[in-house]
Design an enzyme around this catalytic site. Sequence first.
Site, short mmCIF file in Angstrom:
data_model
loop_
_atom_site.label_atom_id
_atom_site.label_comp_id
_atom_site.label_asym_id
_atom_site.label_seq_id
_atom_site.Cartn_x
_atom_site.Cartn_y
_atom_site.Cartn_z
N CYS A 18 14.97 18.77 23.38
CA CYS A 18 14.51 20.05 22.84
C CYS A 18 15.24 20.36 21.55
O CYS A 18 16.10 19.60 21.10
CB CYS A 18 14.72 21.18 23.84
SG CYS A 18 16.47 21.53 24.18
N CYS A 21 19.02 20.32 21.52
CA CYS A 21 19.62 18.98 21.42
C CYS A 21 19.72 18.55 19.96
O CYS A 21 20.76 18.02 19.52
CB CYS A 21 18.78 17.96 22.19
SG CYS A 21 18.63 18.28 23.94
N ASP A 424 1.24 17.10 -18.26
CA ASP A 424 1.46 16.25 -19.43
C ASP A 424 0.08 15.77 -19.88
O ASP A 424 -0.88 15.81 -19.10
CB ASP A 424 2.37 15.09 -19.05
CG ASP A 424 2.46 14.04 -20.15
OD1 ASP A 424 2.75 14.42 -21.29
OD2 ASP A 424 2.18 12.86 -19.85
N ASP A 633 3.73 11.46 -15.94
CA ASP A 633 3.82 10.05 -15.58
C ASP A 633 4.87 9.28 -16.36
O ASP A 633 5.14 8.12 -16.07
CB ASP A 633 2.46 9.36 -15.77
CG ASP A 633 2.13 9.14 -17.24
OD1 ASP A 633 2.50 10.01 -18.07
OD2 ASP A 633 1.50 8.12 -17.56
N ASP A 637 8.83 12.88 -19.03
CA ASP A 637 8.43 13.98 -18.16
C ASP A 637 9.46 14.26 -17.06
O ASP A 637 9.37 15.28 -16.38
CB ASP A 637 7.08 13.67 -17.49
CG ASP A 637 5.96 13.53 -18.49
OD1 ASP A 637 5.92 14.33 -19.43
OD2 ASP A 637 5.14 12.60 -18.34
#
Length: 739
Positions: A18, A21, A424, A633, A637
């Site tokens: 649970c 734990c 971008d 990309d 960036d």
Amino acid sequence: MANQANSERALAIKGMTCASCANRVEKALLKVSGVLSAEVNLALETAQVAAVDNVTIKQLIDAVVAAGYQAQSLNAEQDRVEHLASVVQQHQWWPSALAAMFSLPLVIAMITQWLGWQGQIPGWVQWLLSTPVQFWLGWRFYQAGWHALKARAGNMDLLVAIGTSAAYGLSVYLLFIPSHSGAVHHLYFESSTIVITLVLFGKWLESRAKSQTTQAIRALNTLRPEFATVVVDGQTQQVSIAMVKVGDIVLVRPGERIAVDGNVQQGDSQVDESLITGESLPVAKKVGDKVTGGAMNGEGALYVETTAVGAETVLARIVRLVESAQAKKAPIQRLVDKVSAVFVPIVMVIALLTLLVWGLYNGNWEAAIINAVTVLVIACPCALGLATPTAIMVGTGVAAQHGILIKDAEALELAHAIKTVAFDKTGTLTEGHPKLLAMHSTAKGEDAQDNDQLLILAASLQAGSEHPLAKAVTNAANAKGLSLQLAHGLQALAGKGLLGEVNGQKLYIGSSRLMNDLKVNLSKFKDDALLLEKAGHSVSWIAQARTLDNFAPKLLGFFAFGDTIKPTAQKAIANLSRADINTVLISGDNQGSAANVASQLGISQYYAQVLPDEKADIVLKLKQNGLVAMVGDGLNDAPALAAADVGVAMSSGTDVAMHTSGITLMRGDPALIAQAIDISKRTYQKIRQNLFWAFIYNVVGIPLAAMGILSPVLAGAAMALSSVSVISNALLLKFWRPS
């Protein structure tokens, strides 16, 4: 310690039942000197630990064992695959089935009593039926509860063990102690037996449901071929995938899965990459194209030169990232952890108060014990611990199947509330493969350059660059068959261009901003360049440094480039606008090119000629109006991706961009941005629904149990149902499809 390198460790944790734990394991790991952070996932039964390098796996395992649980390292790829299989298979059906067989006569007797029929089973038979369930099939609850007691903590197993033992013990006492009236006592063996049966059954259902939450990772793992056909000295031989090395030539026959990452050396075919990128249509592959391990080859044979094997392949990295995302905690989980940490002690206090109030106030200690037992049984914190991780596991899994790789749970949780998406331009909204459209050299004179000589200088200077405009120049020079020269002293000028020496000439190549900073006279081509920029083209200038420092560099000419807007870019912007999300373009390109792209796509706000660190500043400014996602990309960036609330990288871009971002789009389709936000919204809705159901079971159930309105049997059924309902609700995310 601050100067030491840090690293991530993964552990498999056994014995957790649970949320309490999971909290205890987490605390035990955090107490190890040198551990910086620890996140335990109850659903996956794993722990992600960040620690300084001198912390050993043995230290971490010892800490977990001391807390009453078992642990093993998951740093090897095969270990992770085996652990995933064990999580799916660990709860078998037979214990609950056997417990049900023992419980069935007691259930029938209980039902007949409710219907007013007499026919009670003799007490000694009830004892014989319930004892194997209590102490054999239910032994796991005693074992786990004992570990919790030794660690001075509580968990679900302790509640079940104490509750059922109380009902069983009371029944044994009443069985052997005759009543004053001579009437047969009502026994409660059915309560303890049916509760254990229901809990075991709930655990089995939970395990089955949990296995479906890991379906995405298992599907990705099945894409890995076990063997590859390697070409050696013109002969083919089938070898284990573990024996393939970088540089080997691998033959992929029609209908086979590609075993390695590599470049096509011979042949052409159609390749199905749908399970990796989410791209539904096969992709044409020819000589020179990259292929990804795990993709399905079509009708043609391919000879592939291996560039990555094993853990370094794209597929292996995707699996690790999905596993990592599923193991991480969402911010909302921290609130759940705080509640879970005090939940079991509070339940124990409520059960004790129930016992005392019923016993002392009414004098009915028999009812007091049963009501206290009911409180202990219904108060299961399992659903709390499973509410968030199961939704995240299913959400990240289904997203990965559709080409959206979510690297951490925080990105998944935050994405639903995004107000602004900043893009971008090059490679994100455009194809990222610009072509050289025009070039102009300075007027002929004593030291003028003609166009070919200008192209040789520019291509020689940029031969090793990965920048899209640099590639366009070198591609143009290669197409003309021009011989390039060796460049020396290359120096990147961040966001502006490049400096280097070719054939004894010190050259600058880059943007108008660079030329203006160098005070280069651009008047000769200023009008021509402006017309090209207004048409949406990018312009790059080349200048030669003077021998005397007090003179500005001399302009040699300029180049104009054209790039194509991605077919889905306009649809992507429109989808975001319909979702009331603001879109912004942030580009390092010139004003005219940025304005042209923004106008075509319907983006009202744009920034042009922006340096990498300025991109990050703009993102920080946009964050004042709400959460911001940055989509890019390139290497330039990365600062903006890190500054954004959610960074989104294109897989076609640089590794730095992908490492910095929280979400990676496995195909360069900007339309996936809206889909990523949509799956985030759906997942966050499931998390909130799950937490509501997890809390409502306890908020309603515990008072009813304390008031004596619920029986232990109903409490056991509700407890089992709570965990199953939470997981089942999360599994509805599996039906999500990109709109």
